[in-house]
Design a protein around this motif. Structure first.
Motif, PDB file in Angstrom:
ATOM      1  N   ASN A  21       0.902  -1.073  -0.113  1.00  0.00           N
ATOM      2  CA  ASN A  21      -0.181  -0.097  -0.059  1.00  0.00           C
ATOM      3  C   ASN A  21       0.826   1.185  -0.050  1.00  0.00           C
ATOM      4  OD1 ASN A  21      -2.059  -1.707   0.078  1.00  0.00           O
ATOM      5  ND2 ASN A  21      -2.625  -1.391   2.331  1.00  0.00           N
ATOM      6  N   ALA A  22       1.965   1.103   0.960  1.00  0.00           N
ATOM      7  CA  ALA A  22       2.668   2.590   0.988  1.00  0.00           C
ATOM      8  C   ALA A  22       3.461   2.745  -0.305  1.00  0.00           C
ATOM      9  CB  ALA A  22       3.971   2.163   2.187  1.00  0.00           C
ATOM     10  N   ALA A  23       4.021   1.419  -0.662  1.00  0.00           N
ATOM     11  CA  ALA A  23       4.849   1.485  -1.786  1.00  0.00           C
ATOM     12  C   ALA A  23       4.041   2.352  -3.224  1.00  0.00           C
ATOM     13  CB  ALA A  23       5.171   0.124  -2.398  1.00  0.00           C
ATOM     14  N   LEU A  24       2.805   1.910  -3.364  1.00  0.00           N
ATOM     15  CA  LEU A  24       1.874   2.195  -4.278  1.00  0.00           C
ATOM     16  C   LEU A  24       1.774   3.792  -4.114  1.00  0.00           C
ATOM     17  CD1 LEU A  24       0.180   1.007  -6.539  1.00  0.00           C
ATOM     18  CD2 LEU A  24      -1.567   0.497  -5.041  1.00  0.00           C
ATOM     19  N   LEU A  25       1.505   4.299  -3.014  1.00  0.00           N
ATOM     20  CA  LEU A  25       1.136   5.860  -2.691  1.00  0.00           C
ATOM     21  C   LEU A  25       2.280   6.392  -3.051  1.00  0.00           C
ATOM     22  CD1 LEU A  25      -1.006   5.621   0.406  1.00  0.00           C
ATOM     23  CD2 LEU A  25      -1.972   5.906  -1.994  1.00  0.00           C
ATOM     24  N   LEU A  26       3.485   5.841  -2.776  1.00  0.00           N
ATOM     25  CA  LEU A  26       4.960   6.772  -2.987  1.00  0.00           C
ATOM     26  C   LEU A  26       4.965   6.729  -4.503  1.00  0.00           C
ATOM     27  CD1 LEU A  26       7.327   5.387  -0.301  1.00  0.00           C
ATOM     28  CD2 LEU A  26       6.305   7.830  -0.672  1.00  0.00           C
ATOM     29  N   ILE A  27       4.728   5.702  -5.349  1.00  0.00           N
ATOM     30  CA  ILE A  27       4.888   5.559  -6.745  1.00  0.00           C
ATOM     31  C   ILE A  27       4.026   6.594  -7.168  1.00  0.00           C
ATOM     32  CG2 ILE A  27       4.649   4.263  -8.779  1.00  0.00           C
ATOM     33  CD1 ILE A  27       5.398   1.674  -7.279  1.00  0.00           C
ATOM     34  N   LEU A  28       2.882   6.651  -7.020  1.00  0.00           N
ATOM     35  CA  LEU A  28       1.903   7.707  -7.374  1.00  0.00           C
ATOM     36  C   LEU A  28       2.413   8.900  -6.920  1.00  0.00           C
ATOM     37  CD1 LEU A  28      -1.535   5.837  -6.920  1.00  0.00           C
ATOM     38  CD2 LEU A  28      -0.297   6.321  -9.156  1.00  0.00           C
ATOM     39  N   LEU A  29       3.038   9.408  -5.999  1.00  0.00           N
ATOM     40  CA  LEU A  29       3.692  10.558  -5.643  1.00  0.00           C
ATOM     41  C   LEU A  29       4.889  10.906  -6.637  1.00  0.00           C
ATOM     42  CD1 LEU A  29       2.768  12.799  -3.886  1.00  0.00           C
ATOM     43  CD2 LEU A  29       4.307  11.968  -1.974  1.00  0.00           C
ATOM     44  N   ALA A  30       5.708   9.941  -6.514  1.00  0.00           N
ATOM     45  CA  ALA A  30       7.059  10.109  -7.287  1.00  0.00           C
ATOM     46  C   ALA A  30       6.886  10.407  -8.747  1.00  0.00           C
ATOM     47  CB  ALA A  30       8.070   8.793  -6.919  1.00  0.00           C
ATOM     48  N   ILE A  31       5.992   9.598  -9.527  1.00  0.00           N
ATOM     49  CA  ILE A  31       5.831   9.710 -10.979  1.00  0.00           C
ATOM     50  C   ILE A  31       5.696  11.228 -11.253  1.00  0.00           C
ATOM     51  CG2 ILE A  31       4.629   9.001 -12.969  1.00  0.00           C
ATOM     52  CD1 ILE A  31       4.477   6.256 -11.577  1.00  0.00           C
ATOM     53  N   PRO A  32       4.575  11.654 -10.787  1.00  0.00           N
ATOM     54  CA  PRO A  32       4.379  13.331 -11.310  1.00  0.00           C
ATOM     55  C   PRO A  32       5.599  14.070 -10.799  1.00  0.00           C
ATOM     56  CG  PRO A  32       2.340  12.111  -9.962  1.00  0.00           C
ATOM     57  CD  PRO A  32       3.415  11.447  -9.920  1.00  0.00           C
ATOM     58  N   LEU A  33       5.968  13.931  -9.622  1.00  0.00           N
ATOM     59  CA  LEU A  33       7.030  14.875  -9.202  1.00  0.00           C
ATOM     60  C   LEU A  33       8.257  14.794 -10.067  1.00  0.00           C
ATOM     61  CD1 LEU A  33       7.035  14.505  -5.299  1.00  0.00           C
ATOM     62  CD2 LEU A  33       6.343  16.325  -6.583  1.00  0.00           C
ATOM     63  N   TRP A  34       8.634  13.610 -10.381  1.00  0.00           N
ATOM     64  CA  TRP A  34       9.807  13.530 -11.523  1.00  0.00           C
ATOM     65  C   TRP A  34       9.190  14.205 -12.927  1.00  0.00           C
ATOM     66  CZ3 TRP A  34       8.950  10.892 -16.149  1.00  0.00           C
ATOM     67  CH2 TRP A  34       9.948  10.900 -17.133  1.00  0.00           C
ATOM     68  N   ALA A  35       7.959  13.813 -13.223  1.00  0.00           N
ATOM     69  CA  ALA A  35       7.505  14.498 -14.480  1.00  0.00           C
ATOM     70  C   ALA A  35       7.608  15.587 -14.593  1.00  0.00           C
ATOM     71  CB  ALA A  35       6.206  13.663 -14.747  1.00  0.00           C
ATOM     72  N   GLN A  36       7.231  16.312 -13.350  1.00  0.00           N
ATOM     73  CA  GLN A  36       7.305  18.009 -13.483  1.00  0.00           C
ATOM     74  C   GLN A  36       8.771  18.210 -13.489  1.00  0.00           C
ATOM     75  OE1 GLN A  36       5.119  19.982 -13.192  1.00  0.00           O
ATOM     76  NE2 GLN A  36       5.820  21.808 -11.920  1.00  0.00           N
ATOM     77  N   SER A  37       9.663  17.573 -12.871  1.00  0.00           N
ATOM     78  CA  SER A  37      11.068  18.143 -13.051  1.00  0.00           C
ATOM     79  C   SER A  37      11.680  17.888 -14.326  1.00  0.00           C
ATOM     80  CB  SER A  37      12.026  17.589 -11.950  1.00  0.00           C
ATOM     81  OG  SER A  37      11.874  15.944 -12.284  1.00  0.00           O
ATOM     82  N   ALA A  38      11.039  16.667 -14.988  1.00  0.00           N
ATOM     83  CA  ALA A  38      11.601  16.538 -16.376  1.00  0.00           C
ATOM     84  C   ALA A  38      10.797  17.345 -17.300  1.00  0.00           C
ATOM     85  CB  ALA A  38      11.524  15.079 -16.599  1.00  0.00           C
ATOM     86  N   ASP A  39      10.011  18.327 -17.162  1.00  0.00           N
ATOM     87  CA  ASP A  39       8.940  18.925 -18.096  1.00  0.00           C
ATOM     88  C   ASP A  39       8.041  17.800 -18.830  1.00  0.00           C
ATOM     89  OD1 ASP A  39       7.594  21.168 -18.913  1.00  0.00           O
ATOM     90  OD2 ASP A  39       9.184  21.393 -20.413  1.00  0.00           O
ATOM     91  N   GLU A  40       7.597  16.974 -18.365  1.00  0.00           N
ATOM     92  CA  GLU A  40       6.800  15.941 -18.883  1.00  0.00           C
ATOM     93  C   GLU A  40       5.337  15.996 -18.602  1.00  0.00           C
ATOM     94  OE1 GLU A  40       7.486  13.790 -21.207  1.00  0.00           O
ATOM     95  OE2 GLU A  40       9.499  13.469 -21.035  1.00  0.00           O
ATOM     96  N   PRO A  41       4.399  17.112 -18.869  1.00  0.00           N
ATOM     97  CA  PRO A  41       3.106  17.269 -18.355  1.00  0.00           C
ATOM     98  C   PRO A  41       2.289  16.150 -18.814  1.00  0.00           C
ATOM     99  CG  PRO A  41       3.657  18.831 -20.043  1.00  0.00           C
ATOM    100  CD  PRO A  41       4.757  18.209 -20.004  1.00  0.00           C
ATOM    101  N   PHE A  42       2.494  15.452 -20.108  1.00  0.00           N
ATOM    102  CA  PHE A  42       1.743  14.355 -20.203  1.00  0.00           C
ATOM    103  C   PHE A  42       1.733  13.272 -19.263  1.00  0.00           C
ATOM    104  CE2 PHE A  42       1.303  10.349 -22.575  1.00  0.00           C
ATOM    105  CZ  PHE A  42      -0.088  10.341 -22.876  1.00  0.00           C
ATOM    106  N   ILE A  43       3.005  12.858 -18.776  1.00  0.00           N
ATOM    107  CA  ILE A  43       3.004  11.940 -17.740  1.00  0.00           C
ATOM    108  C   ILE A  43       2.161  12.259 -16.525  1.00  0.00           C
ATOM    109  CG2 ILE A  43       4.570  10.520 -16.360  1.00  0.00           C
ATOM    110  CD1 ILE A  43       4.923   9.864 -19.148  1.00  0.00           C
ATOM    111  N   ILE A  44       1.928  13.580 -16.085  1.00  0.00           N
ATOM    112  CA  ILE A  44       1.217  13.995 -15.016  1.00  0.00           C
ATOM    113  C   ILE A  44      -0.120  13.944 -15.320  1.00  0.00           C
ATOM    114  CG2 ILE A  44       0.695  15.988 -13.611  1.00  0.00           C
ATOM    115  CD1 ILE A  44       3.474  17.119 -14.335  1.00  0.00           C
ATOM    116  N   THR A  45      -0.625  14.022 -16.552  1.00  0.00           N
ATOM    117  CA  THR A  45      -1.955  14.002 -16.995  1.00  0.00           C
ATOM    118  C   THR A  45      -2.458  12.472 -16.753  1.00  0.00           C
ATOM    119  OG1 THR A  45      -1.759  15.933 -18.313  1.00  0.00           O
ATOM    120  CG2 THR A  45      -3.770  14.402 -18.728  1.00  0.00           C
ATOM    121  N   LEU A  46      -1.360  11.703 -17.364  1.00  0.00           N
ATOM    122  CA  LEU A  46      -1.694  10.184 -17.308  1.00  0.00           C
ATOM    123  C   LEU A  46      -1.889   9.602 -15.887  1.00  0.00           C
ATOM    124  CD1 LEU A  46      -1.739   8.570 -20.202  1.00  0.00           C
ATOM    125  CD2 LEU A  46       0.548   7.855 -19.368  1.00  0.00           C
TER     126      LEU A  46
END
Lengths: 327, 229
Positions: free
Chosen positions: A8-33
């Motif tokens: 459960n914790a890993a899942l929530l962390l992944i869902l938090l980490a992906i958009p943060l990474w996408a934001q830093s990598a300037d990948e708004p599509f990944i955030i929307t996904l």
């Protein structure tokens, strides 16, 4: 610590980490996904409350998803066209305020769920599946023939609705809203599942006669679960409409009901976090396999077959084992 | 006034008549032993009291209220706690969850049940399916108590259990009688143990209550005639 808690914790962390990474990598599509995955997860958590805990195989949850969507669409449409929603017996204006729209989506879905549940729950098994599907299709065909709000073409909303203190047009900020709502919904469902009501619901799923012997009427338990489930799915529908700034009858279609059910089955029926994993996996597959072939649903079907045949507890059951049915 | 009164009860399973004329009366704080050979209608009588089976004739009054129109969950809500034959715990829930699912406001909560059956406290987070037969029986009694009933019905509560566990169950029933003043209806085959707790007895023979009176008045002739194999 139990394997499921870690998952459960890993899942929530992944869902938090992906958009943060996408934001830093300037990948708004990944955030929307990822936002899409989170919204679908909310819808799945809603269905799971009825299906996983109460054993109510509703094949018509698109009805609530669509009602939530149209609650957003109608209110925002009247706000952007500066026309009142109704003038008699009192004036109701449209709104662009997300909290107000969410509240309307939740209340409307809950009221409809009371009506649909009161009728549908008089049946069981395959009849319950068919009647819930029929109700959702009624909404589908009604919205197709409702020209005021776009009919078959749907309804576009030009500006995303407002949330106090946030720029909702910024993908990461809108994601933050959806993520926090998912956390709140998961917390609520976890508490509800472990309350006397939730436990009685799980017990009723196992044996209706026995639950009556301890003073609980199964019909009331099922109806309450169905209403809670519908209200959560309605909220997801409002968020989905806000994400796309578009609503259409497709939100009411039986394919939508099927997809929400797939999130639950893929992740693990009766596991609080199961639909979150299911929705995330669905979006991942859609994104990856969709790039390979437009017939990616064939692969999804094969995976679903595999889950049903060999991992009945879904992704959660496969990894964390079958500990407690509703945990 | 009786807490529970059954008069001229008749009941059917489909076309087959199971009860013909059952009478019984139970006062507040009393323990009643419902006896009879296998298949004579004891469990059917309990089903009728709990409204799991509708009686076709006669009347059932509980706490001055006619039970005829009640559904089984309403009967349970009105204060009848049932420990069914065969335990029948919710196997997909833990011990604690089984008890919480049944809880209604009153003096019986998890702590009170754990005081009566300390083993349930030890097994608190174990799935009911993983308990021994005796522990499941304790859980079934605890679950019925969590509904805070005025009448507790135990249907073959010690059947198939090890002698040591049976003693624990009988000791718990005796404690309930002494400390709570709860009315209890017990179905059991052990005359000796019933004698330690029962005030009155009713014997059912082929769906008819053929004997009732104080438990102490049961004579060897009566037990041989109606309960002997």
């Amino acid at each position: 610590m139990k394997r499921e808690t870690i998952l459960n914790a890993a899942l929530l962390l992944i869902l938090l980490a992906i958009p943060l990474w996408a934001q830093s990598a300037d990948e708004p599509f990944i955030i929307t996904l990822t936002t899409r995955a989170v919204i679908f997860a909310i819808a799945g958590v809603g269905l799971n409350f009825a299906l996983g805990f109460g054993g109510l195989v509703s094949f018509g949850h698109a009805a609530f998803f669509g009602i939530g969507g149209y609650a957003m669409g109608i209110l925002a449409y009247h706000a952007q066209t500066y026309t009142p929603l109704m003038e008699w017996p009192f004036v109701i204006e449209g709104t662009k305020s997300m909290p107000v729209i969410w509240l309307v989506a939740i209340i409307t879905s809950a009221i409809v769920a009371v009506a649909l549940g009161a009728l549908s729950l008089r049946t069981s098994g395959v009849y319950f599946i068919m009647i819930t599907l029929a109700f959702a299709q009624m909404f589908f065909f009604f919205t197709i023939s409702w020209p005021t709000y776009g009919g078959e073409d749907g309804l576009s909303i030009y500006i995303r609705n407002d949330f106090p203190g946030l720029n909702t047009m910024d993908p990461i900020q809108f994601y933050a809203i959806c993520y926090v709502i998912l956390l709140l919904v998961l917390f609520f469902v976890y508490r509800a599942a472990h309350s006397p009501f939730g436990l009685a619901l799980s017990a009723a799923r196992q044996n209706e006669d026995r639950i009556q012997a301890i003073g609980q009427g199964p019909y009331r338990l099922y109806l309450t679960a169905y209403v809670i489930s519908g209200a959560i799915t309605g909220l997801a529908g409002a968020l989905f409409a806000d994400l796309n700034r578009f609503v259409s009858p497709t939100m009411f279609s039986w394919q939508t009901s099927g997809e929400i059910m797939i999130f639950v089955i893929l992740g693990g029926v009766g596991r609080v976090f199961g639909p979150v994993a299911g929705a995330a996996l669905f979006i991942l597959l859609e994104h990856q396999l969709g790039g390979l072939s437009e017939f990616w649903h064939i692969y999804l079907g094969a995976i679903l077959l595999g889950v049903v045949l060999f991992a009945r507890g879904g992704l959660f059951g496969f990894i964390a084992g079958r500990e407690v049915a509703h945990d | 006034m009786s807490l529970l009164k059954l008069s001229h009860i008749s009941a059917f399973y489909g076309p087959s008549q199971a009860l013909f004329d059952v009478h019984l009366s139970l006062e507040e704080g009393q323990v009643l032993a419902l006896m009879g050979r296998n298949g004579m209608g004891k469990s059917t009588t309990v089903k009728v009291i709990c409204r799991m089976l509708k009686n076709r004739g006669g009347s059932i009054m509980f706490d001055g209220r006619d039970m005829a129109r009640l559904k089984s969950f309403q009967a349970a809500k009105s204060g009848i706690g049932l420990v069914p034959e065969g335990r029948r715990c919710f196997s997909n829930l833990t011990v604690h969850e089984n008890l919480i699912a049944a809880s209604r406001p009153g003096e019986w909560d998890f702590a009170a049940v754990a005081r009566l059956f300390p083993r349930l406290e030890e097994r608190r987070d174990q799935l009911a399916a993983s308990l021994s037969g005796g522990e499941q029986q304790m859980l079934a009694v605890g679950r019925a108590l969590m509904t805070n009933p005025r009448l507790l019905i135990l249907d073959e509560a010690t059947e198939g259990l090890a002698p040591v566990v049976r003693q624990e169950i009988w000791a718990a029933i005796a404690r309930l009688k002494a400390e709570t003043g709860m009315a209890i209806l017990v179905i059991d085959k052990s005359l000796k143990e019933l004698g330690t707790v029962a005030d009155t007895a009713v014997i059912v023979e082929k769906g008819v209550s053929v004997w009732h009176g104080d438990f102490g008045d049961l004579t060897p002739e009566v037990t041989d005639k109606y309960l002997g194999v």
